[in-house]
Scaffold this motif. Structure first.
Motif, short mmCIF file in Angstrom:
data_model
loop_
_atom_site.label_atom_id
_atom_site.label_comp_id
_atom_site.label_asym_id
_atom_site.label_seq_id
_atom_site.Cartn_x
_atom_site.Cartn_y
_atom_site.Cartn_z
N TRP A 1 10.45 -14.92 -7.12
CA TRP A 1 10.46 -13.59 -7.73
C TRP A 1 9.15 -12.83 -7.53
O TRP A 1 9.07 -11.62 -7.80
N VAL A 2 8.12 -13.49 -7.05
CA VAL A 2 6.79 -12.89 -6.99
C VAL A 2 6.77 -11.63 -6.12
O VAL A 2 6.21 -10.59 -6.50
N GLY A 3 7.40 -11.70 -4.95
CA GLY A 3 7.37 -10.56 -4.03
C GLY A 3 7.92 -9.29 -4.64
O GLY A 3 7.27 -8.23 -4.62
N ASP A 4 9.11 -9.37 -5.23
CA ASP A 4 9.72 -8.19 -5.83
C ASP A 4 8.93 -7.71 -7.05
O ASP A 4 8.83 -6.51 -7.30
N LEU B 1 4.04 0.94 -10.01
CA LEU B 1 3.49 1.24 -11.34
C LEU B 1 2.02 1.62 -11.26
O LEU B 1 1.59 2.64 -11.83
N CYS B 2 1.24 0.82 -10.57
CA CYS B 2 -0.20 1.08 -10.46
C CYS B 2 -0.46 2.37 -9.68
O CYS B 2 -1.38 3.13 -10.02
N GLY B 3 0.34 2.60 -8.63
CA GLY B 3 0.17 3.84 -7.87
C GLY B 3 0.44 5.06 -8.73
O GLY B 3 -0.31 6.05 -8.67
N ALA B 4 1.50 5.01 -9.53
CA ALA B 4 1.83 6.14 -10.41
C ALA B 4 0.74 6.36 -11.46
O ALA B 4 0.39 7.50 -11.79
N LEU B 5 0.20 5.27 -11.98
CA LEU B 5 -0.89 5.38 -12.94
C LEU B 5 -2.11 6.04 -12.30
O LEU B 5 -2.74 6.94 -12.87
N GLY B 6 -2.43 5.59 -11.09
CA GLY B 6 -3.56 6.19 -10.37
C GLY B 6 -3.34 7.66 -10.07
O GLY B 6 -4.26 8.48 -10.18
N GLY B 7 -2.11 8.01 -9.69
CA GLY B 7 -1.79 9.41 -9.41
C GLY B 7 -1.94 10.28 -10.63
O GLY B 7 -2.42 11.42 -10.55
N THR B 8 -1.54 9.76 -11.78
CA THR B 8 -1.65 10.51 -13.03
C THR B 8 -3.11 10.80 -13.37
O THR B 8 -3.48 11.92 -13.73
N VAL B 9 -3.94 9.76 -13.27
CA VAL B 9 -5.36 9.92 -13.57
C VAL B 9 -6.02 10.87 -12.58
O VAL B 9 -6.79 11.76 -12.96
N ALA B 10 -5.69 10.71 -11.28
CA ALA B 10 -6.30 11.55 -10.25
C ALA B 10 -5.89 13.01 -10.42
O ALA B 10 -6.73 13.92 -10.27
N TYR B 11 -4.64 13.26 -10.75
CA TYR B 11 -4.20 14.64 -10.94
C TYR B 11 -4.89 15.29 -12.14
O TYR B 11 -5.25 16.46 -12.10
N GLY B 12 -5.09 14.49 -13.18
CA GLY B 12 -5.79 15.02 -14.35
C GLY B 12 -7.21 15.44 -14.04
O GLY B 12 -7.75 16.36 -14.66
N ARG B 13 -7.83 14.79 -13.07
CA ARG B 13 -9.23 15.10 -12.75
C ARG B 13 -9.37 16.10 -11.61
O ARG B 13 -10.29 16.92 -11.60
N PHE B 14 -8.49 16.02 -10.62
CA PHE B 14 -8.68 16.81 -9.40
C PHE B 14 -7.55 17.79 -9.10
O PHE B 14 -7.65 18.54 -8.13
N GLY B 15 -6.50 17.78 -9.89
CA GLY B 15 -5.38 18.66 -9.61
C GLY B 15 -4.72 18.30 -8.29
O GLY B 15 -4.66 17.13 -7.90
N LEU B 16 -4.26 19.30 -7.56
CA LEU B 16 -3.54 19.04 -6.32
C LEU B 16 -4.44 18.45 -5.23
O LEU B 16 -3.95 17.86 -4.27
N MET B 17 -5.74 18.58 -5.38
CA MET B 17 -6.67 17.96 -4.42
C MET B 17 -6.54 16.45 -4.40
O MET B 17 -7.01 15.79 -3.48
N ALA C 1 0.83 -1.21 0.00
CA ALA C 1 0.00 0.00 0.00
C ALA C 1 0.86 1.26 0.00
O ALA C 1 0.58 2.23 -0.72
N LEU C 2 1.94 1.24 0.78
CA LEU C 2 2.81 2.41 0.86
C LEU C 2 3.63 2.58 -0.41
O LEU C 2 3.91 3.71 -0.84
N THR C 3 4.03 1.48 -1.02
CA THR C 3 4.76 1.57 -2.29
C THR C 3 3.86 2.18 -3.37
O THR C 3 4.29 3.04 -4.15
N ALA C 4 2.60 1.74 -3.42
CA ALA C 4 1.65 2.32 -4.37
C ALA C 4 1.43 3.80 -4.07
O ALA C 4 1.34 4.62 -4.99
N LEU D 1 5.12 -3.69 -9.40
CA LEU D 1 3.78 -3.47 -9.95
C LEU D 1 2.98 -2.50 -9.10
O LEU D 1 2.20 -1.69 -9.63
N ALA D 2 3.18 -2.56 -7.78
CA ALA D 2 2.48 -1.63 -6.89
C ALA D 2 2.87 -0.19 -7.18
O ALA D 2 2.01 0.70 -7.23
#
Length: 220
Positions: free
Chosen positions: A164-167, A175-191, A12-15, A172-173
């Protein structure tokens, strides 16, 4: 916390780190709030070109990340070991909220990004190694190398088939977090910073409740 909780928290923290880093990258036009290798390179390139003003922000980001790591580690050392996780997470949540407040109060978001870097530096003090892979950090270069190394070991029969699964999941966490941040920033800005602030606050509360319910280990 037992290993299952540590793994869940780490992912969760890595994402969350990937999410915040994506926000900072977009906001700052190519700089980072958690990936200090990139900022160090940017700082060095600007210095090499004699671009002193361009060198200032990456230098400040690296400095604030460092200060955050000192403060987070200091808090973890200053409190009883069992309470380190909720205390550091609470500090991180407050720092992210501080970044949001500064970003909304001033037109220049550079100051907000410095507090985001401070929070990400502190986050690395939350969890240590979790039996075989490093989760919960704001960088995954080491995890990506370890991922490839363990795949090679599995393919050659010299290591666990699924070691290798853990690493891989850690990478992937992020990667998914960055993707989510990109989408969220596009919609809500700094909020969009409300989400990582809420996540770290929730994790702090849950970990505090788990620790309060767990029996205290007696030392001889």
């Amino acid at each position: 916390m037992n290993r299952s909780w540590q793994v869940a928290y780490g992912l969760a923290l890595t994402a969350t780190a990937g999410y915040v880093d994506a926000l900072g990258f977009i906001e700052l036009g190519g700089l980072y709030t958690s990936f200090m290798s990139g900022n160090t390179t940017q700082f060095s390139v600007s210095l090499g070109r004699g671009e002193w003003r361009q060198a200032l922000l990456p230098c400040l980001l690296v400095t604030m990340f460092f200060v955050g790591s000192v403060l987070g580690s200091g808090l973890a050392l200053a409190v009883p070991a069992r309470w380190a996780t909720p205390i550091v997470l609470a500090f991180e949540a407050l720092t992210v909220l501080g970044a949001l407040s500064l970003g909304l109060a001033t037109p220049d978001h550079g100051l907000a990004s410095l507090f985001m870097a401070l929070a990400m530096g502190a986050q690395n003090a939350v969890l240590a190694q979790v039996q075989g892979f490093r989760a919960g950090t704001t960088f995954v270069t080491g995890a990506l190398f370890s991922f490839g190394q363990k795949v090679a070991l599995a393919l050659t029969g010299r290591g666990p088939r699924y070691g290798w699964v853990g690493d891989g999941v850690v990478w992937l966490a992020l990667l998914c977090g960055a993707l989510g941040g990109t989408v969220a920033y596009g919609r809500f800005g700094l909020m969009a910073l409300v989400l990582p602030a809420g996540i770290t606050t929730g994790l702090a509360v849950v970990s505090a409740l788990l620790i309060a319910r767990a029996p205290v280990e007696k030392t001889a």
